[in-house]
Write a protein that holds these residues in place. Structure first.
Motif, PDB file in Angstrom:
ATOM      1  N   GLU A 197      33.345   3.528 -44.754  1.00  0.00           N
ATOM      2  CA  GLU A 197      34.028   3.723 -43.481  1.00  0.00           C
ATOM      3  C   GLU A 197      35.254   2.821 -43.396  1.00  0.00           C
ATOM      4  OE1 GLU A 197      33.193   3.332 -38.698  1.00  0.00           O
ATOM      5  OE2 GLU A 197      31.488   3.460 -40.070  1.00  0.00           O
ATOM      6  N   GLY A 198      36.388   3.425 -43.045  1.00  0.00           N
ATOM      7  CA  GLY A 198      37.629   2.680 -42.919  1.00  0.00           C
ATOM      8  C   GLY A 198      38.314   2.404 -44.246  1.00  0.00           C
ATOM      9  N   ARG A 199      37.748   2.929 -45.326  1.00  0.00           N
ATOM     10  CA  ARG A 199      38.326   2.725 -46.665  1.00  0.00           C
ATOM     11  C   ARG A 199      38.520   4.083 -47.339  1.00  0.00           C
ATOM     12  NH1 ARG A 199      34.060  -1.450 -49.263  1.00  0.00           N
ATOM     13  NH2 ARG A 199      32.844   0.432 -49.061  1.00  0.00           N
ATOM     14  N   ALA A 200      39.176   4.033 -48.466  1.00  0.00           N
ATOM     15  CA  ALA A 200      39.332   5.247 -49.265  1.00  0.00           C
ATOM     16  C   ALA A 200      37.955   5.676 -49.776  1.00  0.00           C
ATOM     17  CB  ALA A 200      40.263   4.980 -50.445  1.00  0.00           C
ATOM     18  N   PRO A 201      37.750   6.969 -50.015  1.00  0.00           N
ATOM     19  CA  PRO A 201      36.474   7.415 -50.562  1.00  0.00           C
ATOM     20  C   PRO A 201      36.217   6.797 -51.934  1.00  0.00           C
ATOM     21  CG  PRO A 201      37.898   9.298 -50.012  1.00  0.00           C
ATOM     22  CD  PRO A 201      38.705   8.057 -49.827  1.00  0.00           C
ATOM     23  N   LEU A 202      34.953   6.685 -52.279  1.00  0.00           N
ATOM     24  CA  LEU A 202      34.541   6.205 -53.596  1.00  0.00           C
ATOM     25  C   LEU A 202      34.826   7.300 -54.618  1.00  0.00           C
ATOM     26  CD1 LEU A 202      32.941   4.225 -55.461  1.00  0.00           C
ATOM     27  CD2 LEU A 202      30.880   5.492 -54.782  1.00  0.00           C
ATOM     28  N   GLU A 203      35.511   6.942 -55.705  1.00  0.00           N
ATOM     29  CA  GLU A 203      35.801   7.898 -56.776  1.00  0.00           C
ATOM     30  C   GLU A 203      35.025   7.491 -58.015  1.00  0.00           C
ATOM     31  OE1 GLU A 203      39.910   9.207 -57.453  1.00  0.00           O
ATOM     32  OE2 GLU A 203      39.568   8.840 -59.594  1.00  0.00           O
ATOM     33  N   PHE A 204      34.338   8.460 -58.628  1.00  0.00           N
ATOM     34  CA  PHE A 204      33.603   8.198 -59.864  1.00  0.00           C
ATOM     35  C   PHE A 204      33.441   9.489 -60.647  1.00  0.00           C
ATOM     36  CE2 PHE A 204      30.413   9.299 -56.765  1.00  0.00           C
ATOM     37  CZ  PHE A 204      29.439  10.015 -57.462  1.00  0.00           C
ATOM     38  N   THR A 205      33.157   9.331 -61.935  1.00  0.00           N
ATOM     39  CA  THR A 205      32.900  10.475 -62.810  1.00  0.00           C
ATOM     40  C   THR A 205      31.392  10.651 -62.928  1.00  0.00           C
ATOM     41  OG1 THR A 205      34.954  10.077 -64.008  1.00  0.00           O
ATOM     42  CG2 THR A 205      33.299  11.444 -65.112  1.00  0.00           C
ATOM     43  N   VAL A 206      30.924  11.829 -62.564  1.00  0.00           N
ATOM     44  CA  VAL A 206      29.491  12.121 -62.541  1.00  0.00           C
ATOM     45  C   VAL A 206      28.920  12.043 -63.957  1.00  0.00           C
ATOM     46  CG1 VAL A 206      27.738  13.828 -61.926  1.00  0.00           C
ATOM     47  CG2 VAL A 206      29.807  13.597 -60.522  1.00  0.00           C
ATOM     48  N   GLY A 207      27.867  11.249 -64.119  1.00  0.00           N
ATOM     49  CA  GLY A 207      27.197  11.110 -65.407  1.00  0.00           C
ATOM     50  C   GLY A 207      27.771  10.032 -66.301  1.00  0.00           C
ATOM     51  N   ALA A 208      28.817   9.341 -65.847  1.00  0.00           N
ATOM     52  CA  ALA A 208      29.460   8.318 -66.682  1.00  0.00           C
ATOM     53  C   ALA A 208      28.847   6.936 -66.489  1.00  0.00           C
ATOM     54  CB  ALA A 208      30.964   8.275 -66.402  1.00  0.00           C
ATOM     55  N   GLY A 209      27.852   6.815 -65.616  1.00  0.00           N
ATOM     56  CA  GLY A 209      27.217   5.526 -65.399  1.00  0.00           C
ATOM     57  C   GLY A 209      28.024   4.581 -64.532  1.00  0.00           C
ATOM     58  N   MET A 210      28.950   5.106 -63.758  1.00  0.00           N
ATOM     59  CA  MET A 210      29.798   4.275 -62.903  1.00  0.00           C
ATOM     60  C   MET A 210      29.093   3.890 -61.603  1.00  0.00           C
ATOM     61  SD  MET A 210      33.267   6.510 -63.563  1.00  0.00           S
ATOM     62  CE  MET A 210      34.426   5.496 -62.665  1.00  0.00           C
ATOM     63  N   VAL A 211      28.077   4.655 -61.226  1.00  0.00           N
ATOM     64  CA  VAL A 211      27.278   4.390 -60.027  1.00  0.00           C
ATOM     65  C   VAL A 211      25.809   4.450 -60.421  1.00  0.00           C
ATOM     66  CG1 VAL A 211      29.023   5.276 -58.410  1.00  0.00           C
ATOM     67  CG2 VAL A 211      27.304   6.838 -59.345  1.00  0.00           C
ATOM     68  N   ILE A 212      24.920   4.039 -59.523  1.00  0.00           N
ATOM     69  CA  ILE A 212      23.492   4.073 -59.835  1.00  0.00           C
ATOM     70  C   ILE A 212      23.032   5.511 -60.071  1.00  0.00           C
ATOM     71  CG2 ILE A 212      22.920   1.897 -58.694  1.00  0.00           C
ATOM     72  CD1 ILE A 212      21.980   3.532 -56.276  1.00  0.00           C
ATOM     73  N   LYS A 213      21.987   5.647 -60.869  1.00  0.00           N
ATOM     74  CA  LYS A 213      21.496   6.958 -61.312  1.00  0.00           C
ATOM     75  C   LYS A 213      21.217   7.911 -60.149  1.00  0.00           C
ATOM     76  CE  LYS A 213      17.762   8.999 -64.018  1.00  0.00           C
ATOM     77  NZ  LYS A 213      16.525   8.714 -64.758  1.00  0.00           N
ATOM     78  N   GLY A 214      20.539   7.430 -59.120  1.00  0.00           N
ATOM     79  CA  GLY A 214      20.186   8.290 -57.996  1.00  0.00           C
ATOM     80  C   GLY A 214      21.394   8.808 -57.236  1.00  0.00           C
ATOM     81  N   PHE A 215      22.444   8.011 -57.171  1.00  0.00           N
ATOM     82  CA  PHE A 215      23.685   8.428 -56.514  1.00  0.00           C
ATOM     83  C   PHE A 215      24.389   9.463 -57.390  1.00  0.00           C
ATOM     84  CE2 PHE A 215      27.811   8.170 -54.568  1.00  0.00           C
ATOM     85  CZ  PHE A 215      27.610   7.681 -53.278  1.00  0.00           C
ATOM     86  N   ASP A 216      24.448   9.168 -58.692  1.00  0.00           N
ATOM     87  CA  ASP A 216      25.057  10.070 -59.670  1.00  0.00           C
ATOM     88  C   ASP A 216      24.418  11.458 -59.590  1.00  0.00           C
ATOM     89  OD1 ASP A 216      27.095  10.058 -61.561  1.00  0.00           O
ATOM     90  OD2 ASP A 216      25.943   9.026 -63.092  1.00  0.00           O
ATOM     91  N   ASN A 217      23.090  11.491 -59.671  1.00  0.00           N
ATOM     92  CA  ASN A 217      22.375  12.770 -59.648  1.00  0.00           C
ATOM     93  C   ASN A 217      22.448  13.445 -58.288  1.00  0.00           C
ATOM     94  OD1 ASN A 217      21.601  12.377 -62.319  1.00  0.00           O
ATOM     95  ND2 ASN A 217      19.625  11.501 -61.769  1.00  0.00           N
ATOM     96  N   GLY A 218      22.615  12.653 -57.233  1.00  0.00           N
ATOM     97  CA  GLY A 218      22.587  13.192 -55.878  1.00  0.00           C
ATOM     98  C   GLY A 218      23.770  14.054 -55.503  1.00  0.00           C
ATOM     99  N   VAL A 219      24.877  13.946 -56.213  1.00  0.00           N
ATOM    100  CA  VAL A 219      26.054  14.760 -55.871  1.00  0.00           C
ATOM    101  C   VAL A 219      26.098  16.092 -56.618  1.00  0.00           C
ATOM    102  CG1 VAL A 219      27.446  12.747 -55.237  1.00  0.00           C
ATOM    103  CG2 VAL A 219      27.569  13.635 -57.572  1.00  0.00           C
ATOM    104  N   ILE A 220      25.223  16.257 -57.611  1.00  0.00           N
ATOM    105  CA  ILE A 220      25.210  17.502 -58.393  1.00  0.00           C
ATOM    106  C   ILE A 220      25.008  18.694 -57.458  1.00  0.00           C
ATOM    107  CG2 ILE A 220      23.961  18.809 -60.189  1.00  0.00           C
ATOM    108  CD1 ILE A 220      25.512  16.501 -61.385  1.00  0.00           C
ATOM    109  N   ASP A 221      25.764  19.740 -57.683  1.00  0.00           N
ATOM    110  CA  ASP A 221      25.705  21.014 -56.945  1.00  0.00           C
ATOM    111  C   ASP A 221      26.270  20.939 -55.528  1.00  0.00           C
ATOM    112  OD1 ASP A 221      24.624  22.411 -59.112  1.00  0.00           O
ATOM    113  OD2 ASP A 221      22.564  21.943 -58.509  1.00  0.00           O
TER     114      ASP A 221
END
Length: 142
Positions: free
Chosen positions: A28-52
């Motif tokens: 909130e109040g910041r730019a959105p978080l940018e990451f590449t899905v499956g690249a290990g840039m965020v925790i596993k559950g977050f990574d998998n949670g954006v699929i689809d």
């Protein structure tokens, strides 16, 4: 409409909470978080949670400990001799400190105990051992 798949770079807004409802992080109040899905840039559950997800979709992710920062590791709690602490430093329980290992890597520790000879330091990630909940919104597939 395009959906998120492994390898996509995405931007999401998020609000992270602990089980007790306390917020530990938010975009909130910041730019959105940018990451590449499956690249290990965020925790596993977050990574998998954006699929689809599709742009504009909102989702609540309940991430168990093993898909977040893992369980607390007792091997990462250590007693550090007070004699090795600079004389001008006055450690207190709850204080965050930085240490370096023999290879020069710097890492965060928290003072979790103090006695006459030692201070006890916890080098676990602050969210280790915690299940996490995130409310997320997919803003963009880059």
């Amino acid at each position: 409409m395009q959906t998120v798949k492994q390898g996509d770079t995405v931007r999401v807004h998020y609000h992270g909470r602990l089980d007790n409802g306390n917020t530990f992080d938010s975009s909130e109040g910041r730019a959105p978080l940018e990451f590449t899905v499956g690249a290990g840039m965020v925790i596993k559950g977050f990574d998998n949670g954006v699929i689809d997800m599709k742009i504009g979709d909102k989702r609540t992710l309940h991430i168990p400990v093993d898909d977040a920062y893992g369980p607390k590791n007792q091997e990462m709690v250590l007693d550090f001799p007070k004699s090795n602490i600079p004389s001008d430093m006055k450690p207190e329980i709850g204080m965050d400190l930085q240490m370096s290992n023999n290879e020069g890597q710097v890492f965060q520790v928290k003072v979790v105990g103090i006695n006459e000879e030692f201070i006890t330091l916890d080098a676990n990630h602050p969210l280790a051992g915690e299940p996490l909940t995130f409310d997320i919104e997919l803003v963009e597939i880059v």
